[in-house]
Design a protein around this motif. Sequence first.
Motif, mmCIF file in Angstrom:
data_model
loop_
_atom_site.group_PDB
_atom_site.id
_atom_site.type_symbol
_atom_site.label_atom_id
_atom_site.label_comp_id
_atom_site.label_asym_id
_atom_site.label_seq_id
_atom_site.Cartn_x
_atom_site.Cartn_y
_atom_site.Cartn_z
ATOM 1 N N HIS A 53 8.354 10.134 10.269
ATOM 2 C CA HIS A 53 8.757 11.451 9.764
ATOM 3 C C HIS A 53 8.500 11.646 8.268
ATOM 4 N N ASP A 54 8.033 10.647 7.553
ATOM 5 C CA ASP A 54 7.909 10.762 6.096
ATOM 6 C C ASP A 54 6.902 11.814 5.641
ATOM 7 N N LEU A 55 5.933 12.120 6.457
ATOM 8 C CA LEU A 55 4.945 13.127 6.062
ATOM 9 C C LEU A 55 5.345 14.526 6.528
ATOM 10 N N GLN A 56 6.579 14.667 7.010
ATOM 11 C CA GLN A 56 7.077 15.964 7.461
ATOM 12 C C GLN A 56 7.989 16.589 6.403
ATOM 13 N N GLY A 57 7.531 16.571 5.171
ATOM 14 C CA GLY A 57 8.304 17.159 4.081
ATOM 15 C C GLY A 57 7.570 18.347 3.490
ATOM 16 N N PHE A 58 8.111 18.853 2.402
ATOM 17 C CA PHE A 58 7.551 20.027 1.738
ATOM 18 C C PHE A 58 6.645 19.594 0.589
ATOM 19 N N TYR A 59 5.571 18.900 0.955
ATOM 20 C CA TYR A 59 4.599 18.376 0.003
ATOM 21 C C TYR A 59 3.336 18.029 0.781
ATOM 22 N N SER A 60 2.262 17.776 0.070
ATOM 23 C CA SER A 60 1.022 17.378 0.733
ATOM 24 C C SER A 60 1.150 15.943 1.242
ATOM 25 N N ASN A 61 0.277 15.560 2.160
ATOM 26 C CA ASN A 61 0.325 14.204 2.712
ATOM 27 C C ASN A 61 0.105 13.129 1.660
ATOM 28 N N GLN A 62 -0.589 13.444 0.576
ATOM 29 C CA GLN A 62 -0.869 12.446 -0.464
ATOM 30 C C GLN A 62 0.228 12.362 -1.525
ATOM 31 N N PHE A 63 1.154 13.298 -1.534
ATOM 32 C CA PHE A 63 2.137 13.371 -2.617
ATOM 33 C C PHE A 63 2.978 12.104 -2.735
ATOM 34 N N ILE A 64 3.490 11.595 -1.610
ATOM 35 C CA ILE A 64 4.302 10.370 -1.655
ATOM 36 C C ILE A 64 3.502 9.226 -2.267
ATOM 37 N N TYR A 65 2.248 9.090 -1.859
ATOM 38 C CA TYR A 65 1.431 7.973 -2.331
ATOM 39 C C TYR A 65 1.098 8.109 -3.816
ATOM 40 N N GLU A 66 0.908 9.333 -4.274
ATOM 41 C CA GLU A 66 0.670 9.565 -5.708
ATOM 42 C C GLU A 66 1.894 9.150 -6.517
ATOM 43 N N GLN A 67 3.077 9.481 -6.037
ATOM 44 C CA GLN A 67 4.307 9.113 -6.739
ATOM 45 C C GLN A 67 4.547 7.609 -6.668
ATOM 46 N N LEU A 68 4.272 7.026 -5.519
ATOM 47 C CA LEU A 68 4.441 5.585 -5.347
ATOM 48 C C LEU A 68 3.531 4.816 -6.301
ATOM 49 N N ALA A 69 2.310 5.284 -6.471
ATOM 50 C CA ALA A 69 1.355 4.620 -7.366
ATOM 51 C C ALA A 69 1.828 4.660 -8.817
ATOM 52 N N LYS A 70 2.617 5.652 -9.186
ATOM 53 C CA LYS A 70 3.142 5.774 -10.550
ATOM 54 C C LYS A 70 4.391 4.928 -10.783
ATOM 55 N N SER A 71 5.022 4.494 -9.720
ATOM 56 C CA SER A 71 6.295 3.796 -9.818
ATOM 57 C C SER A 71 6.120 2.389 -10.385
ATOM 58 N N LYS A 72 6.907 2.068 -11.375
ATOM 59 C CA LYS A 72 6.786 0.775 -12.061
ATOM 60 C C LYS A 72 7.155 -0.404 -11.151
ATOM 61 N N TYR A 73 8.146 -0.237 -10.283
ATOM 62 C CA TYR A 73 8.652 -1.361 -9.494
ATOM 63 C C TYR A 73 8.197 -1.359 -8.029
ATOM 64 N N ALA A 74 7.377 -0.397 -7.634
ATOM 65 C CA ALA A 74 6.838 -0.399 -6.267
ATOM 66 C C ALA A 74 5.868 -1.556 -6.108
ATOM 67 N N ILE A 75 5.991 -2.279 -5.012
ATOM 68 C CA ILE A 75 5.107 -3.429 -4.800
ATOM 69 C C ILE A 75 3.826 -3.047 -4.089
ATOM 70 N N ASN A 76 3.799 -1.891 -3.447
ATOM 71 C CA ASN A 76 2.582 -1.496 -2.733
ATOM 72 C C ASN A 76 1.976 -0.262 -3.381
ATOM 73 N N LYS A 77 1.093 -0.535 -4.333
ATOM 74 C CA LYS A 77 0.422 0.536 -5.070
ATOM 75 C C LYS A 77 -1.034 0.694 -4.677
ATOM 76 N N ASN A 78 -1.617 -0.333 -4.093
ATOM 77 C CA ASN A 78 -3.028 -0.267 -3.696
ATOM 78 C C ASN A 78 -3.110 0.379 -2.322
ATOM 79 N N LEU A 79 -3.088 1.706 -2.290
ATOM 80 C CA LEU A 79 -2.991 2.413 -1.026
ATOM 81 C C LEU A 79 -4.350 2.735 -0.429
ATOM 82 N N GLN A 80 -5.409 2.512 -1.176
ATOM 83 C CA GLN A 80 -6.765 2.761 -0.684
ATOM 84 C C GLN A 80 -7.427 1.421 -0.399
ATOM 85 N N ASP A 81 -6.957 0.733 0.639
ATOM 86 C CA ASP A 81 -7.413 -0.625 0.907
ATOM 87 C C ASP A 81 -8.326 -0.732 2.127
#
Length: 196
Positions: A53-81
Amino acid sequence: KNEQMKTQIYEFAPDLIMLNGDTFMNASKSVVIETFRFFDEVAIPYGFLNGNHDLQGFYSNQFIYEQLAKSKYAINKNLQDNITGQTNFVVNINKGNEIKWQIYGIDCNTYEDFEYDCIQDDQVEWYKQQVISTKDKRNTNDYAPSLLLTHIPVSEYKDAWELETSGQCTINPSEDYQGKSTWWINEGVNCSPKED
């Protein structure tokens, strides 16, 4: 509520926090931003796995991943693997320079033709290669034990659930587990009809 959550996190002092899916169902952009900001403020590494259900929000499908990539403590930033799913990751648990354990997150995707999706063959191959590549980094001649986290369960969980709830199998025959092994929202096991 944020301060109460921070207090609890600091009290338990985990080394790693896992967000295991459906974190942002029907959320807005500001909820996504504030959630990742919160985890950066507690300054503890965290992993994020997509739920169905995470992609069923009021944002584009890439928005979560863009924010995750900016997060200092996120361990999974390489989303284009080049692996199916956007939130696959591995965390090595080391003692000195030796890998003692591995924690894997595999993104089971969301839906395929209105059915739950599952772990794909390329993800299994990625997992296999990761496990093999760590063997040389250990002082023993075996593989590092690993723990796998997913959001959508594999079909074996459904098989076990059906055996246990039908009374054909119990977790411990000496104790009554009726009602104790049900899911939090008591909905059973929802998994892909495909084998994975």
